[in-house]
Design a protein around this motif. Structure first.
Motif, short mmCIF file in Angstrom:
data_model
loop_
_atom_site.label_atom_id
_atom_site.label_comp_id
_atom_site.label_asym_id
_atom_site.label_seq_id
_atom_site.Cartn_x
_atom_site.Cartn_y
_atom_site.Cartn_z
N ASP A 89 0.83 -1.20 0.00
CA ASP A 89 0.00 0.00 0.00
C ASP A 89 0.87 1.26 0.00
O ASP A 89 0.59 2.23 -0.72
CB ASP A 89 -0.90 -0.01 1.24
N TYR A 90 1.91 1.23 0.82
CA TYR A 90 2.84 2.37 0.87
C TYR A 90 3.45 2.61 -0.51
O TYR A 90 3.53 3.76 -0.97
CB TYR A 90 3.94 2.11 1.90
N ALA A 91 3.88 1.54 -1.17
CA ALA A 91 4.48 1.67 -2.49
C ALA A 91 3.50 2.32 -3.47
O ALA A 91 3.88 3.20 -4.25
CB ALA A 91 4.92 0.30 -3.00
N CYS A 92 2.25 1.88 -3.45
CA CYS A 92 1.24 2.43 -4.36
C CYS A 92 0.95 3.89 -4.04
O CYS A 92 0.80 4.72 -4.96
CB CYS A 92 -0.03 1.60 -4.29
N ARG A 93 0.87 4.24 -2.78
CA ARG A 93 0.63 5.63 -2.42
C ARG A 93 1.83 6.50 -2.79
O ARG A 93 1.69 7.64 -3.22
CB ARG A 93 0.34 5.75 -0.93
N ASP A 94 3.03 5.95 -2.63
CA ASP A 94 4.26 6.69 -2.87
C ASP A 94 4.42 7.06 -4.34
O ASP A 94 4.68 8.22 -4.69
CB ASP A 94 5.44 5.84 -2.41
N ASP A 95 4.24 6.10 -5.24
CA ASP A 95 4.47 6.36 -6.66
C ASP A 95 3.22 6.70 -7.45
O ASP A 95 3.31 7.32 -8.50
CB ASP A 95 5.14 5.15 -7.31
N TYR A 96 2.04 6.29 -6.94
CA TYR A 96 0.83 6.43 -7.73
C TYR A 96 -0.28 7.24 -7.06
O TYR A 96 -1.32 7.49 -7.67
CB TYR A 96 0.29 5.04 -8.09
N GLY A 97 -0.11 7.60 -5.80
CA GLY A 97 -1.08 8.47 -5.15
C GLY A 97 -2.39 7.82 -4.79
O GLY A 97 -3.40 8.51 -4.63
N ALA A 98 -2.42 6.50 -4.65
CA ALA A 98 -3.65 5.79 -4.28
C ALA A 98 -3.28 4.48 -3.61
O ALA A 98 -2.15 3.98 -3.76
CB ALA A 98 -4.53 5.53 -5.49
N THR A 99 -4.22 3.92 -2.87
CA THR A 99 -3.97 2.64 -2.20
C THR A 99 -4.07 1.50 -3.21
O THR A 99 -4.55 1.66 -4.32
CB THR A 99 -4.99 2.42 -1.08
N SER A 100 -3.62 0.32 -2.79
CA SER A 100 -3.52 -0.82 -3.70
C SER A 100 -4.87 -1.26 -4.26
O SER A 100 -4.93 -1.87 -5.33
CB SER A 100 -2.84 -2.00 -2.99
N GLU A 101 -5.96 -0.94 -3.60
CA GLU A 101 -7.28 -1.33 -4.12
C GLU A 101 -7.67 -0.50 -5.33
O GLU A 101 -8.58 -0.89 -6.10
CB GLU A 101 -8.35 -1.21 -3.03
N HIS A 102 -7.01 0.63 -5.54
CA HIS A 102 -7.33 1.50 -6.68
C HIS A 102 -6.25 1.48 -7.76
O HIS A 102 -6.34 2.24 -8.73
CB HIS A 102 -7.53 2.94 -6.20
#
Length: 543
Positions: free
Chosen positions: A245-258
């Motif tokens: 989740d952190y990785a997705c928020r860090d590079d993509y600005g959203a949680t892994s569900e999105h």
């Protein structure tokens, strides 16, 4: 209805941060400001018809937008010897989300703050790094080596959890054997993805994304979310899910569900060699990717770039494009007749600017979604005190919706001194409803942001309130494109990359689906090479 302080903190940073907050004694406000123009800039495009100038300025190539993609396009054109190039930018500063600032203590980023060291000695990014003297040679395996002072100094990463700082991003303290077994299995899967190649020799997950394999074996992963992929593969550890989740928020600005599973796996696989090694790590500067912006900008003669110019209409025609604009300072109209145009702005702006799209909006436009971000820079009289693992370059809060902060002065080794420092704090507005998240970020006042930033920082650094000398906040309403499920390998992104006629070409990180320097640079160079072909000046590709 006005939120209480605790409700405000819970809404932006989560209930764990709100619960950890204790009432502070009365204190003087921290000097500072919201420094962006997020509300006023660009919103003029939503009004009625804007005036057109009677005098038209001729130009061979006009680049609209001086973010990384636009600067990369102009850099490539200058490298090919094109003389008549103009670039116009709405903001007062070039660089887009790679912009930086500076004060008496240090330079600091306003957005992107590092560049993963390239694995291969080819492509425009390595060319740029060579121009700035960052590449020192090539190793025995043909990989570039880099100036040691640019590689992130140790300690590199730490995270804060319930009163203490711990090394790294994965919380190993208290992890069960099952947790660690899942982490090992996950790493093994990511290494396999990193090593995978198709029958043509293309990596399954490559940098830039355009070099990735388009075989269905891999692209099918784009159809589901990263959260769903974890579930499908039997990953249940809450610690591993937090890391992803952190990785997705860090590079993509959203949680892994999105986020698309393809994009989620790309984060862990594309920049390593299949053995878990990420080449030489990360390159960074006090101003973050602002240093790369400066290098691109330095390749252009001063006359090329004009700031404070609002382009409101690009109209392709038989002999090029007419481009209408306003001088954002005086309100006076400007018009250009360009043989070739590179429109280096995100799709949501292009929809308002490209004249034919106002009446016949492309269907693919709806596939593009953008995450808002907030970045704050805190100037401190001394480095913050903390318990546990020492101050690192990247400092993450385990239980917050923020990403924590990076230390702008880290590369200067000032964290070991007692002098002043600058901390850059990041908050991706990662909720599923991007419009609601954007409105929430723009409606908060400076006083709200002061309360939020300090509420996030104070549990980990109890004395920080007395150390902060100034706080400045930048809101990015459309900071980065979100690679939602189905987007990376869907028809929309591919269609958006096509030129309009023979004179209008597009460049932006959103065309790559990932809001990263390498994507913006690649699409800027690609657009420039299309221009060269149309001008009858083709040359060896830098791609």
């Amino acid at each position: 209805m006005e939120l209480t302080r605790r409700e405000l903190i819970a809404a932006f940073l989560g209930s764990a941060v709100a619960s950890a907050c204790k009432r502070e004694p009365a204190r003087a406000p921290i000097p500072g400001a919201v420094v962006d123009r997020a509300v006023e800039v660009g919103h003029k495009l939503r009004g009625g018809p804007l005036p057109r100038a009677q005098t038209v300025e001729p130009v061979d190539v006009l680049v609209v937008g001086a973010g990384v993609a636009g600067l990369s396009a102009a850099w490539r054109l200058m490298g090919a010897g094109v003389k008549d190039v103009r670039m116009v930018e709405l903001e007062a500063e070039a660089g887009g989300t790679s912009r930086s600032g500076r004060n008496a203590v240090s330079a600091f980023p306003w957005g992107a703050h590092y560049l993963p060291a390239p694995l291969e000695d080819k492509g425009p990014v390595v060319r740029l790094l060579r121009e700035m003297g960052a590449v020192t040679g090539v190793d025995a395996e043909g990989r570039p080596t880099f100036e040691e002072t640019l590689l992130i100094q140790e300690p590199e990463e730490r995270h804060y959890y319930r009163g203490h700082w711990y090394e790294g991003l994965y919380l190993r303290v208290g992890a069960t054997p099952e947790d660690l077994a899942e982490l090992e299995r996950f790493d093994t899967r990511m290494n396999a993805f990193a090593a995978a190649k198709d029958a043509k020799g293309r990596k399954a997950f490559a940098v830039p994304t355009a070099h990735s394999s388009d075989d269905a074996e891999w692209t099918a992963l784009d159809a589901l979310s990263m959260a769903d992929w974890l579930t499908r593969e039997g990953f249940r550890s809450s610690r591993l899910k937090w890391l992803v989740d952190y990785a997705c928020r860090d590079d993509y600005g959203a949680t892994s569900e999105h986020i698309s599973a393809w994009a989620g796996i790309w984060y862990f696989a594309a920049r390593q060699d299949g053995h878990g090694e990420r080449s030489e790590g990360f390159l960074s500067w006090p101003e973050g990717n602002g240093r790369l912006v400066h290098q691109l900008r330095s390749a252009l003669p001063p006359r090329v770039l004009e700031r404070d110019v609002l382009v409101h209409t690009v109209e392709p025609g038989e002999h090029g494009c007419r481009v209408d604009a306003l001088d954002a300072r005086t309100g006076q109209p400007r018009s250009f007749q360009a043989r070739q145009v590179v429109l280096a702005c995100p799709r949501f702006l292009a929809a308002h600017v490209v004249a034919p799209w106002r009446t016949a909006r492309p269907g693919w436009m709806e596939a593009f979604s953008y995450a808002p971000w907030v970045v704050a820079n805190l100037t401190l009289s001394t480095p913050p005190e903390s318990r546990g693992f020492p101050l690192a370059w990247d400092n993450v809060f385990q239980e917050s919706k923020s990403l924590g902060y990076v230390v702008a002065t880290h590369q200067q080794l000032r964290q070991y001194e007692r002098g002043p420092t600058v901390l850059t704090w990041y908050l991706p507005m990662s909720g599923g409803d991007v419009k609601a998240e954007r409105q929430k970020s723009l409606s908060a006042t400076y006083e709200d942001w002061e309360a939020l930033v300090m509420a996030d920082m104070r549990p980990a650094h109890p004395g920080i309130t007395q150390q902060v000398q100034r706080l400045e906040v930048m809101r990015w309403g459309h900071a980065m494109v979100r690679p939602t499920p189905g987007f990376m390998w869907g028809a929309a992104r591919k269609a958006a990359q096509e030129s309009l006629g023979r004179s209008l070409h597009f460049a932006h990180t959103d065309l790559g689906g990932l809001a990263l320097f390498e994507e913006a640079n690649w699409f800027g160079v690609k657009a420039a090479e299309r221009v060269l072909a149309e001008l009858g000046q083709p040359s060896s590709s830098w791609l």
